[in-house]
Structure formats: C-alpha cells, structure tokens
Design a protein around this motif. Sequence first.
Motif, PDB file in Angstrom:
ATOM      1  N   UNK A 161      -3.574  -8.893   3.604  1.00  0.00           N
ATOM      2  CA  UNK A 161      -3.644  -9.482   2.823  1.00  0.00           C
ATOM      3  C   UNK A 161      -5.049 -11.389   3.212  1.00  0.00           C
ATOM      4  N   UNK A 162      -4.816 -11.276   4.826  1.00  0.00           N
ATOM      5  CA  UNK A 162      -5.258 -12.839   4.522  1.00  0.00           C
ATOM      6  C   UNK A 162      -6.620 -11.775   5.448  1.00  0.00           C
ATOM      7  N   UNK A 163      -7.347 -10.778   5.132  1.00  0.00           N
ATOM      8  CA  UNK A 163      -8.806 -10.165   5.821  1.00  0.00           C
ATOM      9  C   UNK A 163      -9.192  -9.659   4.162  1.00  0.00           C
ATOM     10  N   UNK A 164      -8.293 -10.259   3.625  1.00  0.00           N
ATOM     11  CA  UNK A 164      -8.799  -9.160   1.890  1.00  0.00           C
ATOM     12  C   UNK A 164     -10.180 -10.200   1.248  1.00  0.00           C
ATOM     13  N   UNK A 185       2.250  -4.099   3.337  1.00  0.00           N
ATOM     14  CA  UNK A 185       1.866  -5.500   2.462  1.00  0.00           C
ATOM     15  C   UNK A 185       0.746  -5.235   2.123  1.00  0.00           C
ATOM     16  N   UNK A 186       0.277  -5.486   0.874  1.00  0.00           N
ATOM     17  CA  UNK A 186      -0.975  -5.561   0.134  1.00  0.00           C
ATOM     18  C   UNK A 186      -0.992  -6.893  -0.617  1.00  0.00           C
ATOM     19  N   UNK A 187      -0.476  -7.319  -1.011  1.00  0.00           N
ATOM     20  CA  UNK A 187      -0.512  -8.728  -1.144  1.00  0.00           C
ATOM     21  C   UNK A 187       0.685 -10.002  -1.705  1.00  0.00           C
ATOM     22  N   UNK A 188       0.874 -10.390  -1.323  1.00  0.00           N
ATOM     23  CA  UNK A 188       1.515 -11.819  -1.519  1.00  0.00           C
ATOM     24  C   UNK A 188       1.263 -13.211  -3.405  1.00  0.00           C
ATOM     25  N   UNK A 213      -2.657 -14.812  -1.006  1.00  0.00           N
ATOM     26  CA  UNK A 213      -3.326 -15.154   0.339  1.00  0.00           C
ATOM     27  C   UNK A 213      -5.019 -15.453   0.240  1.00  0.00           C
ATOM     28  N   UNK A 214      -5.543 -16.312   0.816  1.00  0.00           N
ATOM     29  CA  UNK A 214      -7.480 -16.368   0.557  1.00  0.00           C
ATOM     30  C   UNK A 214      -7.695 -16.662  -1.220  1.00  0.00           C
ATOM     31  N   UNK A 215      -6.483 -17.265  -2.132  1.00  0.00           N
ATOM     32  CA  UNK A 215      -6.449 -17.509  -3.701  1.00  0.00           C
ATOM     33  C   UNK A 215      -5.975 -18.726  -3.715  1.00  0.00           C
ATOM     34  N   UNK A 272       0.591  -0.970   0.374  1.00  0.00           N
ATOM     35  CA  UNK A 272      -0.320   0.432   0.243  1.00  0.00           C
ATOM     36  C   UNK A 272       1.271   1.477   0.334  1.00  0.00           C
TER      37      UNK A 272
END
Lengths: 674, 385
Positions: free
Chosen positions: B231-234, A271-274, A295-297, A266
């Motif tokens: 990221x974990x909360x997105x 951190x915004x994404x890994x 993360x989450x995907x 950001x």
Amino acid sequence: MSRPSFARRLFSFLSTMDLAITLLLTLAIASIIGTVLQQNQPYPDYLLKFGPFWFDVFESLGLYDVYSAAWFLLILVLLVVSTSVCVFRNAPTMVREIWQLRTQVQAKSLRAMQHHEQWTQSSDVETLTAQAQAYFTQQGFRNKVVARPEAGETLISAMKGGMNRMGYLLTHLAIIVICLGALLDSNVPMKLAKWQGNLQVETRDLSISKVPQESRLAVGNHAFRGSISIPEGKSASVAFIGLEDGYVMQELPFKIAVKDFRIAHYATGQPKSFESDLVITDPELESPLEQTISVNHPLSYRGYTIYQASFADGGSLLTLKPWALSQEIGPFDTAFNTKVFDKQATAWGSNAAQLEITNFRVFNINPDPTDDEPGNMRNFGPTINFKIRSKTGEAREYENYMLPVPRDGRDYFFSGVRENPNETFRYLYLPVDDNGSVAGWVAFVGALQDTELVDMIAAEMATITLSDVTTEKGILQKNLHNSLAALVELFLRGGFSEVGRFIEASLPEADREALGAAYLAMLREMLGRVYIHTLDQPAIQTITDLNDEQVFFLQDAVTAVGALPLYGAPVYLELTDYTHIQATGLQIAHMPGKPIVYLGCAMLIIGVFLLFYLPQRRFWLILKPEQNGCNLLFAGMSNRNPYEFDSFFDQTYQQLKQAVEGNFDPEKRSESMT
Amino acid sequence: MRENTFTLQQGSSPLAVIWVWRGLMLAAAILLLTLYGTVLDGYEITIVVLAAVGLAFLGQNWRGFRWHALITAVLSLWAVKRYGSDLKLADTDFLLNYLLSSQSAIMWMSALFLMAMLAYFTGLFMRSEFSDKVGTGLTWTAVTMGMIGLMVRWRESYLISPDVGHIPVSNLYEVFILFAVITALLYLFYERRYQTRALGGFVLLVISMAVIFQLWYTFGRGANEIQPLVPALQSYWMKIHVPANFVGYGAFSLAAMIGVAYLLKTWQTSSNPQGVLATRLPLLPVMDDLMYKAIALGFAFFTLATILGALWAAEAWGGYWSWDPKETWALIVWLNYAAWLHMRMTKGWHGRPMAWWAIIGLFVTLFAFLGVNMFLSGLHSYGTL
C-alpha cells in the motif's frame, strides 16, 4: 594599526568556506550514528544491548534520539549561522551581479581574455553600434552602450544569465529557510518544556483518563507527531507522542471516531490496502465529517493530518474451549468467553495463575509448506496469542491456530510456544481425529495419565508377553508389569529423551543396546495399547488391527505427547468462535512549519538548476574608428561550462560579424555549426 | 589563444527535424490523453505532459536519442499487441519468448552491456576506432532493449491482474535495470558531447556490475517475478521520485568512473607517457570538467528526488522528514556532494583529490542505495535482499 575586533574576527571565521565544508561533512558523519543505532526504541532494549555502563554514557550523549540531541542541533545551528553570514556577506555583490553590466573594462583587459576576436569593418561606428546593439537585444542580452570620448571609442557591454547569481542566493537562503521551518516542526520546544519542568514524560501504561495533567499537552499551535490506536466503534480525542523513554499525551480539538477498518488483499494474499472510515466531530462543524483514509491518502483537517499508520486487534471477542492436558485439572465441559487484551485468573492446577490474551489474527498468510514453489502464500486462518503466567510471574507465550493446518500431507492443530519474545515459536503438532477435533489426542493424553488404566494395560500386556514362559512366571510378570508402567510414566515426564536417559543410567553398558531397543519397543507397544483402549472399538485388539490412518495418528499423537513436557501449559486452548474487532493505528501530525519548509525546497530546486544550468555570460564589444572604417574588439566570458562557452563564443562571434554587416538572419540557424 | 584544442560537439539538429520531433511528442501526448484521459488522474496527466516535454527536449538535438525513443516505442507497442490479454504468450510466442517479453529483453540488455564493455575496452587498448564504434552501437542497443524490457514489464504487470499493474520502478530488481539504462544514456549523451569513446569501458564497468548483480538476483533469488505493490508504494509519487533519484545515482556513478579514468591517466602519464591510457583518454582538464558536469547533474536531480521523496513521505509516513535511515543516508550523500561542489566551485580544487573524492562519493551513494536496504531497517524497506 589596531587588531580587528573579536566580533569582526568571529564574523570572518564564520563566513569561511573551510568552516562551511567542515560543517557539511561533520553533519554527514554525525548523521550516520542514528542510522546505525536504531532510534527511539524502548530504553530497556538499549540497556540489554549495551549494559548499564554504556547505556548511561550513550544516554547522556543523547544517542537514542540523536537528531534532537543538543550537540547535533548545535552543528545544525552552526551550519545555518555559517550559511547566513556567507549570504549576508555575498548578497550585495550577488544582487549587483544579477543586473549590473560591467562598463569599466579596457581594451587591454579584453585582449587578455581567453575568448576574444578583433577585426575591422568598413562602415562607420554609429551604424555598427546600432546593428550590434540590435543583435544583442534580439538575442536576449541585457546591454548598454557607453561612449568613451576620452579614448575615442564606444563600448557595448552585454550580459545573459544574470539569474545564475540568483541561484546562489536561492540555494543558500533555502538552507536557512528549510532549517528554520524544520525547527518549528521539531520536538525541541517539547524538550525545552520538559527541561523547564513544565512537562513530565510518562512511562507507565495508563488509560487515557489516568494520564496526569503534567504529561498532557493542551491544544495549541505547536508541532507534534503522535499516534493513537482506536478500536472500531470507539473514538478518541488525544494522541500519544513518544518522548525519551515514555510518552506525553496531546489533546486534540476534535474527536475521531472509527466506524470501520478494512484490509483488502491481492489474489496472492499480500495486503493491498488498509482503510479506516473516520468520523470527525468538532464543535466547529455543523455536522460530523465522514472520511475514509488509507495509506498515501491521509485526511487533513484544521491543520492536522491524520494518517493510516498501522492496525492491531481492537479487543476481539473470543470463545475458547480448554482441553485439560493434566489429570489434576480436567476435564472441562464448557467453553468460556473472553476478549483480546483481557487478563483473567485461571483455575488450571497449581502452577498457572493468569491467562492473558495478547493478540488475535483472522488471517495468517504464510508460505505454503505443501507447495513446491516457495513464496506461494496461503491463508492459514485465525490464530490467538496468549500468555500463561505462573504465580511467580514467569510467562510463556502461546500461539494457537484455529483451523487444522496441513503438514506433509496430514492435518494438525498447530500450537506454538516460546519463553521470550525474541525467540521464534516452537510448535506442537496435534493430530486431528476422525471428527476433525483435538478430542482424540486429548483422550490419549488423559488415558496415559490415568495410572490405574495404565497399570491395568501394563498387567495385561505383561501377561500376554509372558504367556509362553513357564518358570518363575509370577515374578517376571510382576517385574515386567512394573517396568511397563514406569516406562509410560518416564515418557510422560520427559518424552523419549527421558526414557533414553533412564536406559543410559540403569542398564549395564553391555546390555544397553539390545535391552534398550527392547525397552523402546515395549514402550511403543504400551502406547499403542493405551491408544487402542481410547478408541473403544471391540474389533481392534492389537496394533496390527489399526488401519493406516490410525497408525499415522498414533505416531503423531506419541510425538506430540513426547514434546508435551516442553510445552509447559496445563491446557490446550481451542478457539471455537470469534467476533473480530479491529483497531486502526492512526498517526496524527500538526506541522506548522511545513509551508516554510516547502518554500525552502522550491527555492533550493530552482536555485540549484539556475546555478548549474544558467551560466552567466558576458560580452564586450569595443568599436574604435579607423582610417577606413572601424576596428572591433569582441570578448566574452562565462562563469560556468568553459567548453560549452568555446563554441558559444564562436557562434556569437560569427553571428555578430554577420549582424554588423547587416547579414544576420535570426530565423536561419547557422548550419556551419553542426 | 585557447589553452587547448578541444572543442565540444554542440550537435544542433536541422530545424525541420526538431519541429517534426516536437510535433511527434505533442501528437503522442494528445493521442495518449484522448485515449486514456478518462482513467488518468490529474497527477498522471501532469506526468504525461511533463514526460512529453522532457522527451521533446532530450531528443531535439540528439539524434541517437530520437532513434532510441522511436524504436523503444514501436517495439514495445508491438510486444503489447502480441500479448493481447494473454500473459502466457511470453513462453509460446516466438517473438515475445526470444526478444520482446520483458525477461528476454532484459537478458538481451544484460548480454549487450557486457559485450559493449568488452568492445570499448578492446577499442581503447587495441587503439581500434572500429571497436569503439561497435561499443557505442552495442550500448545504444542495450539501452533500447532495457527500456523495452521496462515498458513491456509495465504492461505485463497489468496482464497479471489490473490491480497488480504498476510502473516497474518498485523494487530492487526493477531499479537495477533503470539504473543501467539511465547511466548508459547519461554516458552516451556525454560521449557525443565530448567526442570521446575512450571512457566507455570504464562507465560500462559499473553498469556491468549492476547487470551481473541483477542476473544473480534473477537466477539466485527469482527477483524478476512481478510482485503487487504494498500500500505505501501505491502513489503517483513513485513515478517521479524513483526515476529522478536514478538520474542522480547514474550521474554520480558516471562521475566516479571518470574519476577512475582520470587517476589512471595521471598515473600512466608519469610512469609511461606513451601508454594507451596516457594518450587515448581525454585530456585531463576535459575529464575534470566532465566529472564536474556529472556531479552537478547528479546533485541537481538528487536534490529534486530527495525533495520529492520528502513530499511523498508527508503523504505516506506522517511527515516530510522522519530521520529514517534512507532519508538520513540521502542527506549524507547530498551533504557529501554539496561539500565536493563547494570545494570545486569556490575553493577551485581540481584534479586528483576531486577524482578520489568522486570515487569515495560513489561508495557513499552505493551505501545509500543498497547498504541501507541490506543492513539497516526502516520505513523505506521496499527492496530487500
């Protein structure tokens, strides 16, 4: 009468509510342990924390992995057994209750119910029965008309919400289903294999090919959750599963290659994404499968799920330039190439034996110290972490910043040091010279260590200081000269504190204050003169000739030299260039029990809502002919929400009364109820 | 006949009103999906539809809720319009600065909740029906301001930067407001249903504690600043997992405070039968029933929330259950209330022991909610102190 058999007694014990509640609460209390004691940590950490005695006790109780300890599983098994027995005992009744209308009730028992009404109508029984039944049917009640010629009456039994009982069955079966599914996904089979001797826990740090056969798990349909770190451009077809104090290695039926790993930030630096770009190669695939995970995907493939879990350095290529901090070993003129995780022998003096590069980070996003708002993050640029291990095996860990970092308005190269990983780094702040380099400071250190040079400067200073003295000039000069050189040596050995100790030890108490201050002033003067010498600028002869920049530099340089004995490294390693190679940390899971667990979850949710929000309501209407018409006895009961049933009964009663009179209009809500 | 004279207020609304309300929710959902359908994914569209169904259901027989939802919608949209695309207006625009910016709205909420508590307690102890009614009015206003605060905060996060934008249920500060609002709404529902305002002060007590904590968190720690999501909360899961959880937490808190009132009444009934608590608090069986209702509601939603959390964990953490401290404590809370419900439903326990147990349950819940974040480390470290 014979005593009930043991099996029967056990059966009834297992189905008691007392046991069930005890088990629920025992499980709750037992679960607390694993939240208080961090689970699955390296065993040496536990040993350090508890000492050898308690370490053994806790280990034998399985407290380091409490949720797969035998006794914990026993509680779970008991809970499942108790629930099963309970369901087994109650299921027939419950299933019957869902459908069955009670038609055996007598007028007497209806009158004993809390909710009942009695009234008379002038119509005949048949008409009333038909109208009442039509009303119940229209209101969604299952109902049945029973003629009782022996009592001369007709009964209508009606019921709604029988599925409430289904709620009981669903919730309790759900617990059994969830536990069975979870058992499939647990590491219990792995522990059993280990217990039978078919599996060995590996504790050594080995490369994949070296892991022995007995610590490998072949591709199969068993559950596991493992992880693997794969550098960019590399691939792997195994995952490591943490077990007890080591790991076992799971083989995968496909190969995972990592093309790229990315971190997006950001604007604030968080951190915004890994993300990792993966390529799956599998003999079963015609062409490799390419997929980006984040993360989450995660990626689901052939029943395996691949998660973005962490990241690390993947062996970045580094160019380091060593700056000698000791006369014995330098100066070096060349930088050398190495990479992260490399270990190499060093030739840096008598004590240092091995350099181990442990980490490299491109970004160091820390709170900005120059900013008024704490929490305002800033990127402080790349760092390297390394250890210098002595011949005796002791190591100090260092953290060096590549770029100068501002501190109180001035720029420094930060270099942190610590003796063990639990400490925080203590930093050496090396002042940046006019060329933006550490060279100026290193030259200053070198000059201080050059005994001949120091000796010469001491002699020079002694002469100048004593130029006005006339008597015994020779001896005084000689003494001063030696003292000055000795002070510099003391300072190099232990900073100002060493000098302080010397003053304390060698001066008589009476003179200490006055002479001590004089000594320190002379030392500072000496240090200044050595600094001036390194500048090699003829225009600058005394400290008063220095500009502000130089004065500040000198102060910082002296502070840094004073801290050098605590720093303990023979060199300062400057990071001059790098090629960043990252490794992505993947978690790979195979959970064949998941669909079963999800089925159980669906049953649980549906069951809970049925149980609480679908009350089972039963109504009975007994119609008995009288002289002028018919006597009606209406009663009802609900297994939930007694107060709601109060008004529900009243409403039903009013509507039923209208219905049997032929006046009930279902479209019109009864306004009187609001 | 009946054992007591207490009757529940069913409060059906006129059919025309119900249909207008349902139509309005349908229209709102259609409008939203027409305007923004293209930027929403399948999950988010489902959430919009379910939210509309949920609001239609909640509002159909509950007049207060209808007004609350309408006023929240109108004022939030007004605030969004006032903002335009300039977040700095929060300090310069009069309306935003003093009323509708999320920070102001939340401050109003805090003050109103504290006042509501005073009004309810005054009403109870001074036997003043007027003060009771003021309490209800203040609570509704506080709930509305709190909800507006959350709605506007949601928009403000997007004004900071589109990639920062997220629903305000992502950290401890935000969920404290959610907690206060949901608990108060649950209370207001039962207040109307059971026709008693005597319990208001007790419930508002726990809400006020949350408010005071949130004020300290704001002024002591600057926690009110909007932070981007890790990221974990997105994930769309956050939109459903967190609110479902807080219905659970709110209901458990409500049950515990009713438990307190229950115990006070039993105590005063024996020591001073003419006392305020003995005479003005609802009948013991009514409070007992209400306590059961609250725990049942909380249990149902907590079950749902924990399962939703497990589904989310299966996408984010590598497995639906990892025995993470937060997961484990959720299980502990669940087991505790499961035992409570079994005691009550099958063993028929009532009264004082169950009231005590409900109060202890609140402490267990509180630890799962706050204690885990404060004292234990784990994956679920999204709200640290």
